[in-house]
Design an enzyme around this catalytic site. Structure first.
Site, short mmCIF file in Angstrom:
data_model
loop_
_atom_site.label_atom_id
_atom_site.label_comp_id
_atom_site.label_asym_id
_atom_site.label_seq_id
_atom_site.Cartn_x
_atom_site.Cartn_y
_atom_site.Cartn_z
N GLU A 16 -2.94 17.87 43.40
CA GLU A 16 -4.23 17.50 44.23
C GLU A 16 -4.26 16.41 45.39
OE1 GLU A 16 -6.54 16.43 40.68
OE2 GLU A 16 -6.55 18.40 40.02
N ASN B 105 0.55 21.89 43.52
CA ASN B 105 -0.25 22.35 42.82
C ASN B 105 -1.75 21.65 43.02
OD1 ASN B 105 -1.02 23.89 40.34
ND2 ASN B 105 -1.36 21.82 39.36
N HIS C 257 -9.43 26.70 37.76
CA HIS C 257 -10.34 26.27 36.79
C HIS C 257 -11.58 27.22 37.27
CE1 HIS C 257 -7.97 23.47 34.68
NE2 HIS C 257 -7.63 22.93 35.68
N GLU D 118 -3.73 26.78 35.91
CA GLU D 118 -4.20 26.04 34.80
C GLU D 118 -5.61 26.96 34.66
OE1 GLU D 118 -5.08 21.91 36.08
OE2 GLU D 118 -3.23 21.72 36.80
N ASP E 158 -8.84 28.70 33.52
CA ASP E 158 -9.67 28.66 32.10
C ASP E 158 -11.12 29.23 33.03
OD1 ASP E 158 -10.63 26.25 33.46
OD2 ASP E 158 -9.96 25.18 31.82
C1 XIL Z 1 -6.68 17.37 32.29
C2 XIL Z 1 -6.41 17.35 30.85
O1 XIL Z 1 -6.63 18.80 30.36
C3 XIL Z 1 -7.37 16.53 30.01
O2 XIL Z 1 -6.77 16.52 28.45
C4 XIL Z 1 -7.26 15.02 30.47
O3 XIL Z 1 -7.93 14.21 29.90
C5 XIL Z 1 -7.68 15.01 32.05
O4 XIL Z 1 -6.78 16.05 32.68
N1 XIL Z 1 -6.21 19.42 36.79
C6 XIL Z 1 -4.93 19.06 36.44
C7 XIL Z 1 -4.71 18.74 35.10
O5 XIL Z 1 -4.06 19.17 37.36
O6 XIL Z 1 -3.77 17.64 34.84
C8 XIL Z 1 -6.01 18.23 34.44
O7 XIL Z 1 -5.71 18.02 33.03
C9 XIL Z 1 -7.30 19.23 34.69
C10 XIL Z 1 -7.56 19.26 36.10
#
Ligand code: XIL
Length: 346
Positions: A155, A196, A232, A262, A264
């Site tokens: 990020e 990422n 996401h 990641e 969801d």
């Molecule tokens: C999130 C985790 O899922 C949580 O448990 C934590 O509190 C915050 O981070 N992008 C990312 C991840 O790269 O590391 C993040 O994970 C979600 C967004």
């Protein structure tokens, strides 16, 4: 009497046959994924990992890859300047090895989850570079040969395509990205190294800037293997899959892999019935996987969590949700069935 014994034996045989069939006839998601040379993963959170047996069973049965959700982040793994905390990630990596799962390392350089000893002190460029180098090399060396892919930088961009203001950029300068890749490569030359981010799967200012940066790194011989699309997602925000495909293709043209890292899919804020929401969610998972399966440079999809029971989304959004493949009771959801079917039919 003989007739009764005969009937009983026939029934017993039938029963045993069905028992055998249902036991050995069931294939798990990772098996159908492996047949496609595909890595299907889930992120692992330490608290359920340590206390919920069903969590571990589902994880090892259904997935052939895991990402450690929080325990490799800077503040967790390197809480004091001279203290590294490898205990929990070691346990999870060991579990992965025992169950023939690959491990995705997450993440070496990020603006978030920094320990106070980094946030609260003013360092010079030389000091912070040396801290970051030693952090990356200690962590990557510790997991040398055990972590197959690292999210080296996470990020680093804003939505408008400029570099995100963070401690690394402010103190070291934009070259922190390239340096991070170099240092990681020195520590484990065989690990795949990824950049990422989120909102970088489509075509927009952010994804263009990331693409140009990775292209330039690659051109200059920096060790970079691919880009992670976090993905996401939400059912209230339809994605343009054609455009994502184009984006994956342009990475292919410059020799880079794409992993969905990641995923969801939120179902909150929709006026549809629960059944329709879950169906829509299944379609989004399935369209994403389809895209990946049809692109030769995309061979992995990780969901951000194993079960809805422990998803980060309710905490993050303040609303209930069920964004993953398994529900709170570990029952496979329509999303699971949809991607299972895709693997089977591919
Ligand atoms: C999130 C985790 O899922 C949580 O448990 C934590 O509190 C915050 O981070 N992008 C990312 C991840 O790269 O590391 C993040 O994970 C979600 C967004």
């Amino acid at each position: 009497m003989k007739k009764k014994i005969f009937l009983f034996s026939v029934l017993l045989l039938f029963f045993m046959f069905f028992l055998f069939k249902s036991f050995y006839g069931k294939h798990y998601l990772r098996e159908v994924a492996s047949k496609n040379n595909f890595l299907i993963g889930a992120s692992v959170s330490s608290s359920p990992f340590l206390k919920d047996e069903q969590y571990k069973i589902t994880l090892k049965n259904e997935f052939n890859l895991l990402t450690i959700e929080d325990d490799m982040k800077f503040a967790r793994i390197h809480p004091q300047r001279n203290t590294y905390n490898f205990l929990i990630p070691d346990l999870i990596v060991e579990f992965a090895e025992e169950n023939e799962m690959k491990v995705r390392g997450h993440t070496l350089v990020w603006h978030a989850t920094l320990p106070d000893w980094i946030k609260d002190k003013k360092y010079t460029k030389e000091e912070l570079s040396s801290i970051l180098k030693s952090h990356i090399q200690t962590v990557v060396s510790h997991y040398k040969g055990k972590v197959y892919t690292w999210d080296v930088v996470n990020e680093a961009y804003n939505d408008d395509g400029t570099l995100r203001d963070n401690i690394w950029l402010r103190t070291i300068g934009p070259e922190y990205i390239e340096l991070a890749f170099q240092w990681a490569h020195e520590a484990d030359p065989n690990a795949l190294l990824f950049y990422n981010d989120y909102s970088n799967e489509g075509l927009n200012q952010k994804s263009d800037a990331i693409f140009e940066m990775l292209k330039s790194l690659k051109k200059r011989g920096v060790s970079i293997d691919g880009v992670g699309f976090q993905m996401h997602s939400s059912i209230t925000y339809e994605k343009n899959y054609e455009v994502i495909k184009e984006n994956i293709k342009r990475y292919k043209d410059i020799g880079l892999e794409v992993h969905i890292t990641e995923m969801d899919v939120k179902i909150q804020h929709s006026n549809k019935s629960q059944k329709e929401r879950l169906q829509q969610q299944a379609e989004m998972y399935s369209k994403t996987l389809k895209l990946c399966l049809s692109s030769s440079n995309c061979s992995s999809l990780v969901t951000w969590g194993v079960t809805d029971k422990y998803s980060w989304i309710p905490n993050f959004t303040g609303e209930e949700d069920s964004p993953l493949l398994f529900d709170e009771k570990y029952r496979a959801k329509p999303s699971y069935e949809a991607i299972y079917k895709l693997f089977q039919e591919n």
